[in-house]
Design an enzyme around this catalytic site. Structure first.
Site, PDB file in Angstrom:
ATOM      1  CB  ALA A 184     -26.337  -9.200  15.724  1.00  0.00           C
ATOM      2  CD  GLU A 185     -25.899  -8.205  21.156  1.00  0.00           C
ATOM      3  OE1 GLU A 185     -25.022  -7.309  21.093  1.00  0.00           O
ATOM      4  OE2 GLU A 185     -27.063  -7.982  21.538  1.00  0.00           O
ATOM      5  CB  ALA A 186     -19.895 -12.004  17.723  1.00  0.00           C
TER       6      ALA A 186
END
Length: 286
Positions: A184-186
């Protein structure tokens, strides 16, 4: 183009661009077996592309504010080096992981949004509610570790998938922290995608710049949307730590964080609920 070539094109598209399932979901896939920086980047790109958007703001896709039923979720299939596979359910409005499926058992976080997701994804499975919610604050508390002390990388991802596949309750919170940042953060930030790529061979803890970006996604999203009607200027500066470890202020859309880094915007209509979600506690058990 012959029929074989057409078939191969369809197979490739199904792997990297998502496949509609019978429930109307979209599945994106990534396997560590035979993976490299190119296959990981293709996976992250396919994940971004699978998220419906409400148009672009400064060439950055703006996530939809709401969507109903099973269309609110995409499925993310992850396989480790041994071929063990888990499938995560992701909310398309905020790229938040709701839970996961392994074999015939589904696990959902102990929070309202995840319980809603359980009504639309992984139907017909044995459903288990985890004893904690999926926000960073709660996961770090249960894990007794902060994100800046948990290594990331392909080996860390391999271990995280194994932990959830066999469901090791003691290690699961750390596994979720690894998975959330690796996926998700990537998808939200190019910088964090690169952090994972830099850790393909050797797992290392994320730097402070990555943690700072994770913490300020909603604020950056809000100010970028405000800037659209404010001559490109932020109404309120956003403080982040840069890649040199220096605290800096982002004040307008000409910042490299805006032009080269952030890849998805949280819709401002969802920012209050997202921030509540991030700091929320678990739902009371019945």
């Amino acid at each position: 183009m012959n029929r074989f070539s057409v078939l191969m094109c369809l197979v490739i598209l199904s792997i990297f661009h998502g496949v509609p399932t019978a429930e109307g979901d979209v599945t994106v896939k990534f396997s560590l077996l035979g993976s490299n920086h190119k296959s990981y980047s293709k996976f992250i790109t396919s994940m971004r592309n699978a998220l419906p958007n409400a148009g672009d703001i400064y060439n950055i896709p703006l996530l939809v504010p709401s969507i109903s039923g099973s269309r609110r979720y995409i499925l993310m299939q992850l396989s480790n080096y041994e071929g063990n596979t888990i499938t995560m359910a992701v909310d398309v409005t905020n790229v938040y992981i709701m839970g996961y499926l392994v074999n015939g058992t589904s696990y959902f976080f102990n929070e309202t949004d995840a319980q809603l997701a359980s009504k639309f994804v992984f139907q017909g499975t044995k459903s288990i509610t985890l004893p904690y919610s999926g926000n960073y604050q709660k996961l770090q508390s249960v894990a007794r570790k902060e994100r800046d002390s948990i290594p990331l990388g392909f080996m860390a991802l391999d271990s995280a998938i194994s932990t959830l596949y066999y469901y090791d309750s003691r290690s699961a919170p750390i596994a979720f922290l690894v998975l959330i940042q690796t996926t998700a953060e990537a998808a939200r930030y190019k910088y964090i995608e690169k952090q994972i790529i830099d850790r393909i061979s050797v797992s290392k803890v994320p730097d402070l710049a990555a943690i700072s970006l994770e913490n300020e996604w909603s604020l950056l999203s809000k100010q970028i949307q405000i800037a659209k009607s404010n001559n490109g200027q932020f109404q309120t500066p956003v403080k982040i730590i840069n890649d040199k470890g220096i605290l800096t202020e982002v004040t307008n859309v000409s910042s490299l964080v805006v032009t080269k880094n952030i890849m998805l915007l949280l819709n401002k209509l969802n920012i209050a609920s997202f921030e509540d979600h991030v700091i929320s506690t678990t739902m009371p058990q019945a």
